[in-house]
Design a protein around this motif. Sequence first.
Motif, mmCIF file in Angstrom:
data_model
loop_
_atom_site.group_PDB
_atom_site.id
_atom_site.type_symbol
_atom_site.label_atom_id
_atom_site.label_comp_id
_atom_site.label_asym_id
_atom_site.label_seq_id
_atom_site.Cartn_x
_atom_site.Cartn_y
_atom_site.Cartn_z
ATOM 1 N N LEU A 1 58.542 -27.239 72.477
ATOM 2 C CA LEU A 1 57.269 -26.510 72.609
ATOM 3 C C LEU A 1 57.393 -25.391 73.649
ATOM 4 O O LEU A 1 56.868 -24.292 73.455
ATOM 5 N N ASP A 2 58.104 -25.668 74.738
ATOM 6 C CA ASP A 2 58.322 -24.621 75.752
ATOM 7 C C ASP A 2 59.071 -23.432 75.157
ATOM 8 O O ASP A 2 58.917 -22.303 75.604
ATOM 9 N N GLU A 3 59.891 -23.714 74.156
ATOM 10 C CA GLU A 3 60.657 -22.646 73.495
ATOM 11 C C GLU A 3 59.842 -22.002 72.379
ATOM 12 O O GLU A 3 60.366 -21.236 71.580
ATOM 13 N N ASN A 4 58.583 -22.428 72.266
ATOM 14 C CA ASN A 4 57.686 -21.850 71.253
ATOM 15 C C ASN A 4 58.111 -22.154 69.812
ATOM 16 O O ASN A 4 57.901 -21.339 68.901
ATOM 17 N N ALA A 5 58.735 -23.294 69.636
ATOM 18 C CA ALA A 5 59.158 -23.683 68.280
ATOM 19 C C ALA A 5 57.964 -24.226 67.492
ATOM 20 O O ALA A 5 56.926 -24.558 68.061
ATOM 21 N N LYS B 1 52.093 -22.518 63.145
ATOM 22 C CA LYS B 1 52.355 -21.381 64.048
ATOM 23 C C LYS B 1 53.249 -21.879 65.183
ATOM 24 O O LYS B 1 53.304 -23.085 65.440
ATOM 25 N N PRO B 2 53.932 -20.966 65.877
ATOM 26 C CA PRO B 2 54.741 -21.412 67.012
ATOM 27 C C PRO B 2 53.879 -22.224 67.973
ATOM 28 O O PRO B 2 52.732 -21.863 68.247
ATOM 29 N N GLY B 3 54.428 -23.347 68.435
ATOM 30 C CA GLY B 3 53.683 -24.206 69.365
ATOM 31 C C GLY B 3 52.894 -25.301 68.658
ATOM 32 O O GLY B 3 52.318 -26.159 69.319
ATOM 33 N N ASP B 4 52.863 -25.282 67.310
ATOM 34 C CA ASP B 4 52.161 -26.347 66.573
ATOM 35 C C ASP B 4 53.055 -27.585 66.455
ATOM 36 O O ASP B 4 54.289 -27.475 66.430
ATOM 37 N N VAL B 5 52.414 -28.762 66.333
ATOM 38 C CA VAL B 5 53.169 -30.012 66.125
ATOM 39 C C VAL B 5 52.636 -30.719 64.881
ATOM 40 O O VAL B 5 51.432 -30.966 64.763
ATOM 41 N N VAL B 6 53.538 -31.030 63.967
ATOM 42 C CA VAL B 6 53.173 -31.769 62.755
ATOM 43 C C VAL B 6 54.044 -33.020 62.687
ATOM 44 O O VAL B 6 55.239 -32.973 62.986
ATOM 45 N N ARG C 1 63.532 -20.489 69.507
ATOM 46 C CA ARG C 1 62.328 -19.655 69.595
ATOM 47 C C ARG C 1 61.740 -19.281 68.242
ATOM 48 O O ARG C 1 62.408 -18.657 67.406
ATOM 49 N N GLY C 2 60.514 -19.715 68.031
ATOM 50 C CA GLY C 2 59.774 -19.394 66.809
ATOM 51 C C GLY C 2 60.249 -20.153 65.571
ATOM 52 O O GLY C 2 59.662 -20.042 64.502
ATOM 53 N N PHE D 1 73.608 -30.003 71.796
ATOM 54 C CA PHE D 1 72.329 -30.592 72.173
ATOM 55 C C PHE D 1 71.242 -29.535 72.061
ATOM 56 O O PHE D 1 71.536 -28.340 71.983
ATOM 57 N N ILE D 2 70.011 -30.009 72.063
ATOM 58 C CA ILE D 2 68.877 -29.119 71.803
ATOM 59 C C ILE D 2 68.876 -27.913 72.748
ATOM 60 O O ILE D 2 68.523 -26.800 72.345
ATOM 61 N N ASP D 3 69.322 -28.138 73.988
ATOM 62 C CA ASP D 3 69.276 -27.017 74.938
ATOM 63 C C ASP D 3 70.449 -26.049 74.776
ATOM 64 O O ASP D 3 70.577 -25.098 75.550
ATOM 65 N N ASP D 4 71.309 -26.276 73.752
ATOM 66 C CA ASP D 4 72.366 -25.305 73.435
ATOM 67 C C ASP D 4 71.919 -24.411 72.280
ATOM 68 O O ASP D 4 72.675 -23.544 71.827
ATOM 69 N N ILE D 5 70.747 -24.688 71.717
ATOM 70 C CA ILE D 5 70.355 -24.032 70.464
ATOM 71 C C ILE D 5 69.132 -23.140 70.684
ATOM 72 O O ILE D 5 68.214 -23.522 71.414
#
Length: 411
Positions: free
Chosen positions: A51-55, A110-115, A14-15, A7-11
């Motif tokens: 987003l909290d993980e700065n992806a 950039k990290p934190g952007d959403v497309v 960051r960035g 799951f996403i929280d196992d991965i």
Amino acid sequence: MNNEIKFIDDIDLRGKRVLIRVDLNVPLDEKGNITDDTRIRSVLPTINYALDENARVILASHLGRPKGKKVAGMSLAPVAKRLGRLLEKKVTLTPDCTGKETRKILHEMKPGDVVLLENLRFNPAEEKNSDGFGRKLGELADVYINDAFATAHREHASNVAVIKYVEEVGAGLLMKKELSYFTRAMEKPMRPFVAIVGGKKVSDKVGLLSSLCEKVDKLIIGGSMALTFFKALGYEVGKSLVEDDALEEAKRVVANARKRNIKLYLPVDFVVADRFNPSAETKVVTYQEIPPTWMALDVGPATVTLFNEAIQNAKTIIWNGPMGVFEMDAFSRGTFAMVSNVANSYALTIVGGGDTDVAVHRAGEFAKMSYISTGGGAFLQLLQHNDLPGIAALRTKKKRRPGTPRSRKGR
Ligand code: AMP
């Protein structure tokens, strides 16, 4: 079942460029305004987590059925706008999914952007599960997350072909929630376990009824599905909607339930009408008295009492399909009574998407249900087969990683 997927929280996100397959297939009115944004809201936890993980968050979804062509009214533009308001940040909509300009936008993220990629189904390759389109999508990202439970029963490029072209894959938080409720109900249900199945798509659901017979203690059947059962058992059903192709299967379900000692509940009375119309003449009759020129459009009051008694001691309830034509006031009482009875029961209550979800929301009882699945077809298929192509694909990834340095090292 789900313990084999990440799951996403196992991965580690960051960035990284994280491609998230979401289901933002929201209803729009004639002016293109969103009439219900539940689907957008249900994937916010996953997007916010990334987003909290700065992806760098790249979202992909379909909208409607454009049949592989660009259709202006099916653009994801209104969704990008609403999502931007909900996230309180800019959401950039790309002109397509994998074209040059889109790749340039993604490259500059950039990290934190959403497309948000434009409607996946504008490309005919999506629904064909094309390997080429899957590769192009996969090349956009370092991590792939599937959070589109409602489309996980489909085998499309954005949830199956894409998998082998991304280094790290997993499921999102909505998927995690859906699977955890499913596991609670189907793998270790608290008993008595009651399934309520209604609606009209009998041929879609008879397979489900057979597999439910393996697991539940009681099976309640309503909607036009019940009329198919009565016809199969030799009763007069007048002009009621029945699926003749499903009669044999209905007989098998009755025999199977009897063999397994499962209590099968069918309606004992119906609201019948002289035509399929909100202002038709109506009356309540027993199941043995449906007049040859009338049609049964809802379950009757004695049935409401019977079904309510049947769920009283339930500890787990799953429900899919309305009891009658609830869209018309005259034939909505059976369904709304069921909503209220299920909502007020002491059981773990799981409602399977589609029309049942609409009825629960219309009755204002959604907060009292334990869980309302975001998938209609996906919910039914998961109940029936214990797995879905979109979930199975995430699992295969662990076993083969073609072309990755790790697999070459192993040779
Ligand atoms: P489904 O998609 O199989 O869950 O079916 C939902 C639809 O079944 C709703 O639109 C209802 O109006 C319809 N439905 C339920 N009961 C009846 C009935 N007795 N006759 C005709 N349609 C029905």
